[in-house]
Design an enzyme around this catalytic site. Structure first.
Site, short mmCIF file in Angstrom:
data_model
loop_
_atom_site.label_atom_id
_atom_site.label_comp_id
_atom_site.label_asym_id
_atom_site.label_seq_id
_atom_site.Cartn_x
_atom_site.Cartn_y
_atom_site.Cartn_z
N ASP A 139 -27.38 -23.70 -23.07
CA ASP A 139 -27.88 -23.52 -21.71
C ASP A 139 -27.94 -22.04 -21.32
O ASP A 139 -27.20 -21.57 -20.46
CB ASP A 139 -27.05 -24.30 -20.69
CG ASP A 139 -27.89 -24.70 -19.48
OD1 ASP A 139 -29.07 -25.04 -19.67
OD2 ASP A 139 -27.38 -24.68 -18.35
N HIS A 183 -24.24 -27.33 -16.27
CA HIS A 183 -24.29 -26.12 -17.10
C HIS A 183 -23.29 -26.21 -18.25
O HIS A 183 -23.61 -25.96 -19.41
CB HIS A 183 -23.99 -24.92 -16.21
CG HIS A 183 -24.40 -23.59 -16.77
ND1 HIS A 183 -25.60 -23.35 -17.38
CD2 HIS A 183 -23.74 -22.39 -16.77
CE1 HIS A 183 -25.68 -22.08 -17.75
NE2 HIS A 183 -24.55 -21.48 -17.39
N SER A 210 -24.56 -19.61 -21.97
CA SER A 210 -25.10 -19.01 -20.75
C SER A 210 -25.47 -17.54 -20.97
O SER A 210 -26.39 -17.26 -21.73
CB SER A 210 -24.08 -19.18 -19.61
OG SER A 210 -24.64 -18.80 -18.38
#
Length: 454
Positions: A185, A255, A161
């Site tokens: 992601d 996610h 992330s």
């Protein structure tokens, strides 16, 4: 007395000592709670070293005095794991297993970048601001590593992330000399639409591989690397909640799935071949099954070992690759190209379920994303993705759904159906002259296709 000498005045608990390091205790990832996130936390960066000798005991590294740590072997490759936003302040549940999988794979230095103080804050925008400072800190640390003989080419940064963009900033600071960045992601909010210098991009390392699992919410939609994998189209992941009735899982499941998918590939017990395609719809329609451009190596395998395709990927403009997964580990599916030719006089539209079996175990492919249009004398190609691998296929079962009502007596008359494995080099199997009745399963033993018989 020895035990108390290992304790700070504020820590009145027994601590575990690191093997081989009598003066050092095992350090844990910072554990905070929602209270810290509500108040907001100031940035504090801790670097925890794990090695094969101590895969469950973190050594807290000095940012400047690496010579004091014999555990840090400069001749070994080094992998950094960089987490992302931590709105509740809790440690990532996957962190320990991730570290152990990497060390079982290769003798390396694994450095967990703990910036939970800074990442724990309900104000996401404040956390984003801190990513640049984290990157500057890591850049300085890696320069110290260089001074002690580490090659930048031997550094692999795995960023989750916000950690993906931090990895990119570090790579840019070091003039793209880092060997590899894996972005799991990458965060989308506040980074989407930004110029290259304000986000991860393919120039940040010698090789950048990216996995997208939540492009419609927390993740970044557009390609960012030399290869960008879109698992299940990059949006809704199998097994994740589809509504806010499960608020915690609903907001993080897609996610977080990026980390679990990547971890599943490290020991190679389960591999997912990914196919270059312009869109997920085209991929599901079976229009992107050619791997000819990759030569004998075939299409890239998603995950840790995609580095094997580095040279050919760096020469291609195509970066979007698609694959589907199961809902749980092992996540990998087994892909077949299924070619169908019918002899109905009129076009037929419908769906198909396919089972393959070795006599004991069976795998299922449900092809339901849209109805297939079958036409006489026209070979229709379908991508069938089975939930497990069957080494030796002895039986195949087909069930046809005409889509015009449960009691429909519409039939699909198949002149030939051919099953070609895409993930391994085995000869295709065929069956000729089949009559499928709506919603009735038909089982048969496939034979080598006539055109492939020796």
């Amino acid at each position: 007395m020895f035990l108390w000498s290992c304790l700070t005045p504020f820590l009145l608990i027994t601590v575990q000592l690191c093997k081989g390091s009598p003066d050092q205790r095992c350090e844990e990832f910072t554990d905070l709670d929602i209270t810290h996130a509500i108040i907001g936390t100031s940035l504090r960066i801790r670097l925890l070293l794990y090695t094969r000798d101590n895969d469950d005991c973190g050594v807290l590294l000095s940012h400047t005095k690496l010579a004091e740590y014999p555990e840090f072997k400069m001749s070994n490759p080094t992998t950094f794991i960089i987490h992302g936003y931590r709105p509740t302040g809790s440690p990532p549940i996957w962190l320990s297993n991730f570290t152990k999988l990497l060390l079982a794979k290769q003798d390396m230095n694994v450095v967990v970048v703990d910036w939970n103080y800074g990442a724990a804050n309900l104000n996401y925008f404040k956390v984003v601001e801190k990513t640049y400072k984290v990157a500057d800190n890591l850049t300085a640390f890696i320069k110290v590593m260089q001074e002690h003989g580490t090659s930048l080419s031997a550094i692999h940064m795995i960023g989750v992330s916000l950690g993906a963009h931090i990895s990119g900033f570090v790579g840019a600071n070091l003039n793209s000399s880092i060997g590899r960045i894996t972005a799991l992601d990458p965060a989308g909010p506040t980074f989407t639409g930004k110029p290259l210098e304000m986000r991860l991009d393919s120039t940040d390392a010698q090789f950048v591989d990216v996995l997208h699992t939540d492009i419609d919410f927390l993740g970044f939609r557009a390609p960012l690397g030399h290869i960008d994998f879109y698992a299940n189209g990059g949006t809704d992941q199998p097994g994740c909640p589809k509504t806010v009735l499960s608020p915690g899982s609903y907001f993080k499941c897609d996610h977080q799935r990026s980390v679990l998918l990547f971890m599943d590939t490290i020991n190679e017990t389960c591999t997912s071949q990914a196919f270059p395609c312009s869109s997920y719809e085209d991929f599901l329609d079976g229009r992107c099954m050619s791997c000819d451009r990759f030569g004998a190596a075939g299409c890239p395998i998603f995950g840790y070992n995609v580095i094997r395709w580095k040279d050919v990927l760096n020469q291609l403009n195509q970066t979007k690759f698609y694959f589907n997964t199961n809902a749980d580990s092992p996540f990998c599916l087994t892909n077949y190209r299924v070619d169908v030719m019918i002899w109905n006089q009129k076009p037929q539209k419908g769906y198909m379920d396919i089972k393959i079996s070795d006599g004991t175990n069976e795998a299922v492919a449900i092809i339901e994303h849209k109805a297939t249009q079958f036409m006489k004398d026209t070979e229709i190609t379908i991508l069938a993705m089975f939930d497990r691998n069957i080494e030796s296929v002895k039986n195949v079962s087909l069930k046809y759904y005409s889509g015009v009502g449960y009691h429909s007596k519409r039939k699909l008359r198949i002149l030939r159906i051919r099953f070609t494995p895409l993930d391994h080099k085995k000869k295709p199997l065929c069956r000729y002259d089949i009559l499928l009745v709506n919603k009735k399963e038909f089982t048969f033993r496939p034979i080598p296709c006539e055109e492939t018989r020796s």
